[in-house]
Design a protein around this motif. Sequence first.
Motif, mmCIF file in Angstrom:
data_model
loop_
_atom_site.group_PDB
_atom_site.id
_atom_site.type_symbol
_atom_site.label_atom_id
_atom_site.label_comp_id
_atom_site.label_asym_id
_atom_site.label_seq_id
_atom_site.Cartn_x
_atom_site.Cartn_y
_atom_site.Cartn_z
ATOM 1 N N LYS A 435 0.818 -1.218 0.000
ATOM 2 C CA LYS A 435 0.000 0.000 0.000
ATOM 3 C C LYS A 435 0.850 1.266 0.000
ATOM 4 O O LYS A 435 0.450 2.296 -0.553
ATOM 5 C CB LYS A 435 -0.950 0.007 1.200
ATOM 6 C CG LYS A 435 -0.267 0.021 2.562
ATOM 7 C CD LYS A 435 -1.285 0.005 3.689
ATOM 8 C CE LYS A 435 -0.593 -0.018 5.055
ATOM 9 N NZ LYS A 435 -1.575 -0.070 6.164
ATOM 10 N N HIS A 436 2.041 1.204 0.613
ATOM 11 C CA HIS A 436 2.885 2.397 0.657
ATOM 12 C C HIS A 436 3.569 2.640 -0.689
ATOM 13 O O HIS A 436 3.795 3.795 -1.069
ATOM 14 C CB HIS A 436 3.925 2.257 1.771
ATOM 15 C CG HIS A 436 3.307 2.141 3.134
ATOM 16 N ND1 HIS A 436 3.503 1.048 3.945
ATOM 17 C CD2 HIS A 436 2.474 2.964 3.807
ATOM 18 C CE1 HIS A 436 2.836 1.217 5.068
ATOM 19 N NE2 HIS A 436 2.203 2.367 5.015
ATOM 20 N N ILE A 437 3.866 1.575 -1.392
ATOM 21 C CA ILE A 437 4.399 1.721 -2.749
ATOM 22 C C ILE A 437 3.333 2.328 -3.652
ATOM 23 O O ILE A 437 3.613 3.217 -4.462
ATOM 24 C CB ILE A 437 4.867 0.348 -3.288
ATOM 25 C CG1 ILE A 437 6.135 -0.096 -2.556
ATOM 26 C CG2 ILE A 437 5.099 0.403 -4.790
ATOM 27 C CD1 ILE A 437 7.329 0.819 -2.732
ATOM 28 N N ALA A 438 2.080 1.882 -3.481
ATOM 29 C CA ALA A 438 0.980 2.450 -4.263
ATOM 30 C C ALA A 438 0.807 3.929 -3.944
ATOM 31 O O ALA A 438 0.536 4.753 -4.836
ATOM 32 C CB ALA A 438 -0.311 1.685 -3.977
ATOM 33 N N LEU A 439 0.975 4.291 -2.665
ATOM 34 C CA LEU A 439 0.865 5.694 -2.257
ATOM 35 C C LEU A 439 1.952 6.538 -2.923
ATOM 36 O O LEU A 439 1.674 7.609 -3.481
ATOM 37 C CB LEU A 439 0.967 5.795 -0.738
ATOM 38 C CG LEU A 439 0.946 7.204 -0.148
ATOM 39 C CD1 LEU A 439 -0.447 7.807 -0.268
ATOM 40 C CD2 LEU A 439 1.392 7.194 1.312
ATOM 41 N N LEU A 440 3.195 6.068 -2.861
ATOM 42 C CA LEU A 440 4.298 6.807 -3.484
ATOM 43 C C LEU A 440 4.076 6.968 -4.984
ATOM 44 O O LEU A 440 4.332 8.033 -5.554
ATOM 45 C CB LEU A 440 5.622 6.079 -3.226
ATOM 46 C CG LEU A 440 6.299 6.296 -1.873
ATOM 47 C CD1 LEU A 440 7.587 5.486 -1.796
ATOM 48 C CD2 LEU A 440 6.586 7.764 -1.629
ATOM 49 N N PHE A 441 3.602 5.906 -5.623
ATOM 50 C CA PHE A 441 3.403 5.959 -7.073
ATOM 51 C C PHE A 441 2.288 6.935 -7.436
ATOM 52 O O PHE A 441 2.350 7.603 -8.471
ATOM 53 C CB PHE A 441 3.085 4.568 -7.616
ATOM 54 C CG PHE A 441 3.210 4.459 -9.111
ATOM 55 C CD1 PHE A 441 4.453 4.500 -9.716
ATOM 56 C CD2 PHE A 441 2.073 4.337 -9.914
ATOM 57 C CE1 PHE A 441 4.571 4.411 -11.099
ATOM 58 C CE2 PHE A 441 2.184 4.246 -11.284
ATOM 59 C CZ PHE A 441 3.435 4.282 -11.888
ATOM 60 N N SER A 442 1.268 7.057 -6.564
ATOM 61 C CA SER A 442 0.174 7.989 -6.835
ATOM 62 C C SER A 442 0.650 9.444 -6.749
ATOM 63 O O SER A 442 0.016 10.339 -7.305
ATOM 64 C CB SER A 442 -0.980 7.750 -5.857
ATOM 65 O OG SER A 442 -0.624 8.156 -4.542
#
Length: 693
Positions: A435-442
């Motif tokens: 979820k944190h990788i998804a956050l950074l990518f967003s």
Amino acid sequence: MNPSSNIWIRRQQCPCGDWKCYIISDGDDQPSVSPQPAKKEKTLSLPTSEAVFTPYVGQIFKTDDEAFEYYSNFARKNGFSIRKARSTESQNLGVYRRDFVCHRSGFNQPRKKANVEHPRDRKSVRCGCDAKLYLTKEIVNNATQWYISQFSNVHNHELLEDDQVRLLPAYRKIQEADQERILLLSKAGFPVNRIVKLLEIEKGLQPGQLPFIEKDVRNFVRTCKKTVQENDALLNEKRESDAIELLEACKRMTEKDADFVYEYTKDENEKVENIAWSYGHSARAFAAFGDVVTFDTSYRSITYGLLLGIWFGMDNHGKAIFLGCVLLQEESANSYSWALQTFVRFMRGRRPQTILTDLESGLRDAIARELPNTKHVISIWHVQSKLASWFSTTLGSQYAEFKAELDTLCHLERMDEFELKWNHVMTQFGLVADKHIALLFSYRDSWPLSLIRGYFVAQAMTAEYSKSVDTFVKEILTSQTCLHVFFEQVGVASRSVNQAARNVQYMHMKTCMPIEEHAQSILTPYAFNVLQNEMVLSLQYAMTEMPNGSCLVRHHKKLDRECLIIWTPEDELIHCSCKEFEHSGILCRHSIRVLVAKNFFRLPERYFPLRWRLESSLVPVDDHNVLTSRSDCVRAFHSLAASLLTESLTSKERFNYVNRELSSLIDRVRDMPAVDDSAANTAPSNVSESFQC
């Protein structure tokens, strides 16, 4: 917890939105509380690497507490703990005998069982152990001392190993700093098991290595619950009265400073909800250096439940300047929108070209709504500070490698290359669904260098500027104060950073190129130092002219990377594909290489932005006299150094002597005051006199 204290802590709620997820930033300090005199706590010293010898009859101690600590350290080293047993006193000597015994000494007396359906049947650890140390007091030469009158180290039970003895109740102590931390986290809604885990991470300990266990934390929180509830009632009253005092302080400031501005909102109960303020000197600073603004929201007050937001700019000397301050009840998009609207009004309708913030969805939405033409950049250190909390446990030994890979990703120059390698790295470390990788990518349009390269950020993403901001914030948070005193601290600190004179340091030549000498006369020492570094590095690059008039510039060793330079001679316009000038306002090494090759002895005026010029300084500096003075000093020292080098190289004895004396001289000079205006003003005459001798 003292209700009169105002305790600021770093925000720990993760931007992913999961309340169970928290952030411990790399290098975080303990909560920012005032350096009040610490209450003297009686705690046992933990055993050190120094040997603890077996006590013996006749051994003398200055006090009974010293003897108890010595015996306790011996006990811990040997697998048991001790407790204080009987003491005997007389009218003349007071307490003259102390008995210390093994924690398993004696037998537990049977207690009357409580009249409950299922009474607890606790087993006693006492087994009649006879290990003991008896102390007797005596007076020798009018001085009191204690000596061991009886000692036995015979136990009738098994002694514990090191990893077990630390769990005995006598050694499980929650220190005062940890107590305060536990109360703060408990008040914020953290369950006990999370609190224990958080403390382990903060202290860098393996699970189970704290000097207390989860049961101790649970008991401590339960014991303090009543006190916390009582404090809450006092805090609610304090918050209301302090908010009114803060408004009164703002009103008084408008009478002293006609340019001071403040605004506030009230909630449905007519209580102060949000408040912001700024000063006349901040608006004037924004007029000169408002192109890039940092909005720091790192701290919140536990006492008042307020988020602290501070707007900073960067002056032409690379220092942080204060632009405004806001206290918000909520971290919502609406609260942030009000704060941004208010800031724009404070700055007389002007908006920044770029704003740097932390990862915060509510703030991102507010910026898009209120500052649609302002570029939003996530400060890279905010991303890096969260990586350990997010991935160190998940990746374990691979975390260091992952962090290095992510840093490489961040500095890629093309977006397509970033996205391709991003997918590869996340697959390599098994983080595709994280979820944190998804956050950074967003947020990828706000923090990777490949996308923000065309955004102007001055030098606001450097470590030096980050440190300058952090120093200011910590300076105003060093005291546990009420709001109106905090307001006064902000005023003093803002004036000190905005109106402080900047030292104009001597800038010596490194390349002897005419463009270097020309730039030195225009730029501040800070900006010149950055540009000068680009000039020095430009000498390592080769240039190839293309048929269409553009140029390719590449490093003489790193042949895999090259930059395309587009040159328009009639307008003296130069554009490099690295976009360094658009990013920082400082011309890049590639463009300098081309201009030198085209026989430019001065950089075009358009490449000396007003924000980096000496003439833009908020506080005027008499740079001509200072620079002239220091130039004379440099020439004098160069002459002396050349003569000294020539003389010292004639023999090894001479060289060793000069080396030794110069090293000593440098140490003495470093101990002298760094700033001496009178010396700077009289340097030319002093230098000339020294050469006439």
